[in-house]
Design a protein around this motif. Structure first.
Motif, PDB file in Angstrom:
ATOM      1  N   LYS A   1      43.312  41.671  25.844  1.00 51.86           N
ATOM      2  CA  LYS A   1      44.292  42.039  26.873  1.00 51.86           C
ATOM      3  C   LYS A   1      43.841  41.610  28.258  1.00 51.86           C
ATOM      4  CE  LYS A   1      46.040  45.840  24.136  1.00 51.86           C
ATOM      5  NZ  LYS A   1      45.894  47.272  23.840  1.00 51.86           N
ATOM      6  N   TYR A   2      42.558  41.716  28.515  1.00 52.25           N
ATOM      7  CA  TYR A   2      42.059  41.296  29.826  1.00 52.25           C
ATOM      8  C   TYR A   2      42.274  39.791  30.021  1.00 52.25           C
ATOM      9  CZ  TYR A   2      39.778  45.826  30.220  1.00 52.25           C
ATOM     10  OH  TYR A   2      39.528  47.155  30.291  1.00 52.25           O
TER      11      TYR A   2
ATOM     12  N   PHE B   1      45.853  39.075  30.860  1.00 49.67           N
ATOM     13  CA  PHE B   1      46.109  39.393  32.264  1.00 49.67           C
ATOM     14  C   PHE B   1      45.597  38.282  33.170  1.00 49.67           C
ATOM     15  CE2 PHE B   1      46.776  44.031  31.489  1.00 49.67           C
ATOM     16  CZ  PHE B   1      47.993  44.079  32.134  1.00 49.67           C
TER      17      PHE B   1
ATOM     18  N   ARG C   1      48.052  36.084  35.588  1.00 49.27           N
ATOM     19  CA  ARG C   1      47.810  36.032  37.026  1.00 49.27           C
ATOM     20  C   ARG C   1      47.568  34.605  37.485  1.00 49.27           C
ATOM     21  NH1 ARG C   1      43.668  40.785  38.736  1.00 49.27           N
ATOM     22  NH2 ARG C   1      45.038  42.566  38.454  1.00 49.27           N
TER      23      ARG C   1
ATOM     24  N   PRO D   1      39.148  34.716  48.626  1.00 51.12           N
ATOM     25  CA  PRO D   1      39.719  36.002  48.249  1.00 51.12           C
ATOM     26  C   PRO D   1      40.892  35.929  47.284  1.00 51.12           C
ATOM     27  CG  PRO D   1      40.512  35.347  50.397  1.00 51.12           C
ATOM     28  CD  PRO D   1      39.573  34.277  49.953  1.00 51.12           C
TER      29      PRO D   1
ATOM     30  N   GLU E   1      36.300  40.269  38.462  1.00 56.20           N
ATOM     31  CA  GLU E   1      35.455  40.924  37.459  1.00 56.20           C
ATOM     32  C   GLU E   1      35.510  42.438  37.547  1.00 56.20           C
ATOM     33  OE1 GLU E   1      34.065  39.255  39.962  1.00 56.20           O
ATOM     34  OE2 GLU E   1      33.170  40.954  40.998  1.00 56.20           O
ATOM     35  N   SER E   2      35.892  42.981  38.718  1.00 57.59           N
ATOM     36  CA  SER E   2      35.934  44.432  38.780  1.00 57.59           C
ATOM     37  C   SER E   2      37.219  44.979  38.172  1.00 57.59           C
ATOM     38  CB  SER E   2      35.777  44.907  40.219  1.00 57.59           C
ATOM     39  OG  SER E   2      36.746  44.326  41.034  1.00 57.59           O
ATOM     40  N   GLU E   3      38.171  44.104  37.898  1.00 55.71           N
ATOM     41  CA  GLU E   3      39.399  44.569  37.249  1.00 55.71           C
ATOM     42  C   GLU E   3      39.513  44.043  35.824  1.00 55.71           C
ATOM     43  OE1 GLU E   3      42.398  43.116  39.901  1.00 55.71           O
ATOM     44  OE2 GLU E   3      41.268  43.888  41.596  1.00 55.71           O
ATOM     45  N   LEU E   4      39.286  42.746  35.675  1.00 57.12           N
ATOM     46  CA  LEU E   4      39.588  42.102  34.391  1.00 57.12           C
ATOM     47  C   LEU E   4      38.330  41.659  33.648  1.00 57.12           C
ATOM     48  CD1 LEU E   4      42.632  39.916  35.394  1.00 57.12           C
ATOM     49  CD2 LEU E   4      42.585  42.208  34.463  1.00 57.12           C
ATOM     50  N   VAL E   5      37.211  42.272  33.917  1.00 55.94           N
ATOM     51  CA  VAL E   5      35.950  41.910  33.274  1.00 55.94           C
ATOM     52  C   VAL E   5      35.598  40.463  33.622  1.00 55.94           C
ATOM     53  CG1 VAL E   5      34.593  41.993  31.178  1.00 55.94           C
ATOM     54  CG2 VAL E   5      36.500  43.557  31.469  1.00 55.94           C
TER      55      VAL E   5
ATOM     56  N   ARG F   1      39.015  41.004  47.974  1.00 55.33           N
ATOM     57  CA  ARG F   1      39.976  40.295  47.135  1.00 55.33           C
ATOM     58  C   ARG F   1      41.386  40.837  47.389  1.00 55.33           C
ATOM     59  NH1 ARG F   1      37.972  41.998  42.647  1.00 55.33           N
ATOM     60  NH2 ARG F   1      36.407  40.392  42.578  1.00 55.33           N
ATOM     61  N   LEU F   2      42.355  39.932  47.442  1.00 54.87           N
ATOM     62  CA  LEU F   2      43.736  40.384  47.594  1.00 54.87           C
ATOM     63  C   LEU F   2      44.249  40.988  46.301  1.00 54.87           C
ATOM     64  CD1 LEU F   2      45.301  37.477  49.586  1.00 54.87           C
ATOM     65  CD2 LEU F   2      45.439  39.859  50.236  1.00 54.87           C
ATOM     66  N   ARG F   3      45.285  41.785  46.449  1.00 52.24           N
ATOM     67  CA  ARG F   3      45.927  42.322  45.252  1.00 52.24           C
ATOM     68  C   ARG F   3      46.934  41.294  44.766  1.00 52.24           C
ATOM     69  NH1 ARG F   3      47.992  47.708  46.973  1.00 52.24           N
ATOM     70  NH2 ARG F   3      49.929  46.611  47.289  1.00 52.24           N
ATOM     71  N   PHE F   4      47.271  41.377  43.485  1.00 56.87           N
ATOM     72  CA  PHE F   4      48.148  40.389  42.854  1.00 56.87           C
ATOM     73  C   PHE F   4      49.467  40.213  43.612  1.00 56.87           C
ATOM     74  CE2 PHE F   4      51.138  39.454  39.265  1.00 56.87           C
ATOM     75  CZ  PHE F   4      50.768  38.140  39.150  1.00 56.87           C
TER      76      PHE F   4
ATOM     77  N   GLN G   1      50.244  41.092  46.655  1.00 58.25           N
ATOM     78  CA  GLN G   1      50.038  40.604  48.019  1.00 58.25           C
ATOM     79  C   GLN G   1      49.806  39.103  48.021  1.00 58.25           C
ATOM     80  OE1 GLN G   1      46.710  43.050  48.829  1.00 58.25           O
ATOM     81  NE2 GLN G   1      47.905  44.742  49.651  1.00 58.25           N
TER      82      GLN G   1
END
Lengths: 396, 310
Positions: free
Chosen positions: B127-128, B131, B135, B198, B205-209, B278-281, B283
């Protein structure tokens, strides 16, 4: 055919975030229900670090419980120790001499700075800012060196003892703390230069995880989490312990209750802690650090070697520990992460009948599901970061 | 042709090894630490050692993956990168094929990396990874448009897709002086195109490994890594050609000048990574569609108008 049937069927996806994940700060598992990147439901699943500290306390003497409390919030060991020894001292009805209390305040505030530095580094790292981590850890390392001077270790202090301290401060310690206190405000500016006015940082944190003051009270939040929403509550000022009333400091408050305000509150708290440490250094009295009562604190070594009564007292404290009267007590302190409370029930023996620990991270984490709902996956990471949870503190 | 191919492969490998070392050193010095110091002078051979280690690793293929797609993805990300080097003019003489559609070829082939990322993410059955792939695709499509439009405003001025012509047109003044906004837009889009911070959300890596390459190990992972750094070289080389006068310079030989400019831009991109969060998706996508694309269009229109008027 009508339109509805030709529409593709979509369904939500369940993502198991953790317990092995880079940004769950330990072993938090969050079961997420996702619609694309949107979080439909976030369910924190805790208990992976449960060690049964409360139960273990029931089979130990009060002194033996103390090392267990180191491991509640392992980033702020001294704060946990302080809560526990204050509770036991309240039960015993003794008060530590002024020097002992001042040293406790100093160590507790240095611990707060160290804990907040760790939060700053990891929170920044979670949001993709790698460099503040190294800046923050540079100062944290200095604090760790200072701590090592005092109790020989880094994370697990056990320096505060029932009735006082394990030992007086080592020689040359205050000089080094002075050096730290003088330079630290400049270092905070370094971190703020990287983050506070950074457009991306503001975009990632402003408006994320908003809690109104009423909701804060409903969810039982405390510490910087509550103050970020403007709830003016700090136990150091509102319910002073260990002579916090002698010191002059400001309790910073946020107004929007979002991640950015909580960030600002913690940054300011580091400055205020630095101020408190400076005041301790300026006013550090000389004198005893331990309670004179030989039933509570170990008698001085000099007397143990030369005096049979003192030797007997020494043995009794080592063998039986302190024996408080029958009763119950609740003592809360302002730990770096919020209100840390110890409820101890005593049945008049050398072991506590029941120890209940009110851990701040546990109460703060409870609202994760509420805050994450309807946000994006990336916001969840920001939320875990801003909560500054330590899973050892959540599970105990 | 064989010589050229070997040359390109050698350049790609050496460049990636150097860039990884450079990134570690840049990161280290920004973060107040020395970085790799043990293997070779100031750790210069560290990445060689790492590459050897990577080659010795077992290639793990998870059970539930879509095998053919999973195995093809790392190769597909790497092959187009080799083609890109065909048209890059390192110096007046050092260019393998001076095609008259050079810049188009670069953009066409560099957008193929998206396909590979989709394949890797989808076939991994993770799943990661999915994602990361989703993205990456959204991001690459969003940022390729302003990238092309900004390049277009330069091409309008030169009147040719040929890279050597573009360099030749900058004999008096570099285009970065005439088109500062275009240069800025290009650097932002290039950073996003190469999935660098960014804008590194596909592998945040802090969200999607590890994003789309979570399930890859050994040299398969190595190929993704190699492609990322080679892409960085290519976008910087294109920036050098479009805005910084290509190989032009004084005293030193042209190829040296070209490389100096390329690595200066790469340094800038690395600097971003170690400074910004890092920006959010959402944004990130909003930024592309609502800020970059309108600005790029305005820039193109103003350029066209100016050419018509003067």
């Amino acid at each position: 055919m009508n339109g509805a049937q030709t529409m593709p069927q979509t369904e939500t996806m369940v993502l198991n975030l953790g317990p092995q994940h880079p940004s769950t700060h330990g072993v938090l598992r969050v079961v997420l229900e996702l619609d694309g990147e949107l979080i439909v439901k976030a369910d924190p699943d805790i208990g992976y670090l449960h060690r049964g500290i409360e139960k273990m306390c029931e089979f130990r003497t009060y002194h033996q419980c103390l090392p267990l409390t180191d491991r509640i919030d392992y980033l702020a060991g001294s704060a946990n120790n302080l809560g526990f020894v204050l509770a036991v001292e309240k039960l015993l009805g003794v008060e530590v001499p002024k020097r002992g209390q001042y040293i406790r305040v100093m160590i507790a505030e240095l611990t707060r700075i160290s804990s907040h530095l760790f939060w700053l580094g990891t929170h920044g790292h979670d949001l993709g800012a790698m460099t503040p981590l190294f800046y923050a850890f540079r100062e944290r390392e200095k604090l760790m060196d200072l701590f090592e001077m005092v109790w020989g270790g880094r994370l697990f202090p056990c320096y505060f003892r029932i009735g006082g301290l394990a030992a007086d401060l080592p020689e040359g310690f205050t000089d080094q703390v002075w050096e730290f206190v003088e330079t630290f405000p400049k270092k905070i500016e370094d971190y703020e230069n990287l983050l506070t006015h950074n457009r991306i940082w503001i975009a990632r944190t402003k408006g994320v995880g908003v809690m109104s003051p009423d909701e804060v009270l409903d969810w039982g939040w405390s510490g910087p989490m509550a103050r970020g929403s403007g709830v003016d509550w700090d136990l150091r000022r509102d319910n002073p312990y260990s002579r916090y009333e002698d010191f002059d400091f400001v309790v910073p408050l946020g107004s929007n209750g979002d991640t950015y305000d909580r960030y600002l509150v913690r940054m300011e708290e580091m400055r205020q802690s630095n101020r408190i440490v400076r005041q301790v250094l300026e006013n550090l009295p000389s004198g005893d650090i331990n309670v004179a009562d030989p039933r509570v604190a170990l008698p001085p070594k000099e007397r143990v070697y030369n005096n049979i009564e003192a030797l007997i007292n020494h043995f009794l404290i080592i063998e039986e520990g302190v024996i408080p009267p029958v009763g119950e007590v609740y003592q809360a302190i302002e730990a770096p992460k919020g209100e840390l409370g110890f409820y101890i029930a005593s049945d008049g023996t050398g072991h506590p009948l029941r120890v209940k620990i009110r851990a701040p991270s546990f109460a703060n984490l409870a609202a994760l599901g509420k805050l994450a709902k309807g946000r994006l996956l990336s916001d969840l990471i920001a939320l875990i970061g801003t909560m500054d949870i330590v899973l050892a503190d959540v599970d105990r | 042709m064989i010589v050229a191919l070997i040359g390109v492969i050698a350049l790609v490998s050496v460049n990636a090894l150097f860039l990884i070392w450079m990134e570690r050193k840049v990161a280290a010095h920004i973060q107040l630490r020395p970085g790799p110091m043990e293997v070779g002078y100031h750790g210069a051979l560290q990445t060689v050692a790492d590459a050897l280690k990577l080659m010795g690793k077992e290639l793990i293929t998870p059970d539930e993956v879509d095998r053919p797609v999973y195995l093809l993805a790392p190769i597909i990300i790497f092959l187009p990168v080799l083609v890109l080097f065909l048209v890059i003019p390192f110096s007046p003489n050092l260019i393998i094929r001076d095609l008259n559609v050079g810049i188009l070829l670069i953009f066409a082939f560099s957008s193929l990396t998206v396909l590979s990322i989709l394949m890797a993410g989808w076939s991994s059955n993770n799943k990661y990874s999915v994602f990361g792939a989703i993205r990456s695709i959204a991001q690459n499509i969003a940022y390729e448009i302003p990238l092309l439009i900004t390049a277009m405003s330069i091409i309008l001025m030169v009147g040719s897709f040929k890279l050597t012509d573009i360099v030749a047109a900058q004999d008096k003044v570099w285009f970065v002086v005439i088109q500062p906004l275009a240069f800025l837009l290009y650097i932002i889009c290039a950073t996003a195109e190469t999935n660098r911070a960014p804008f590194d959300i596909p592998e945040a890596e802090s969200e999607l490994v590890a994003g789309f390459h979570t399930e890859y190990s050994g040299m398969r992972f190595g190929l993704f890594f190699l492609a990322e750094y080679t892409n960085m070289f290519v976008v910087s080389a294109v920036a050098t050609v479009l805005f910084l006068g290509g190989w032009r310079g004084w005293i030193l030989p042209p190829v040296v000048w070209f490389l100096i400019k390329v690595y200066a831009i790469i340094f800038l991109i690395m600097w971003f990574r170690w400074t910004f969060p890092r920006l959010r998706f959402d944004q990130l996508i909003t930024f592309a569609w609502k800020v970059l694309i309108p600005l790029a269009f305005v820039n193109l229109l103003v350029t066209a108008l100016a050419i018509k008027l003067f």
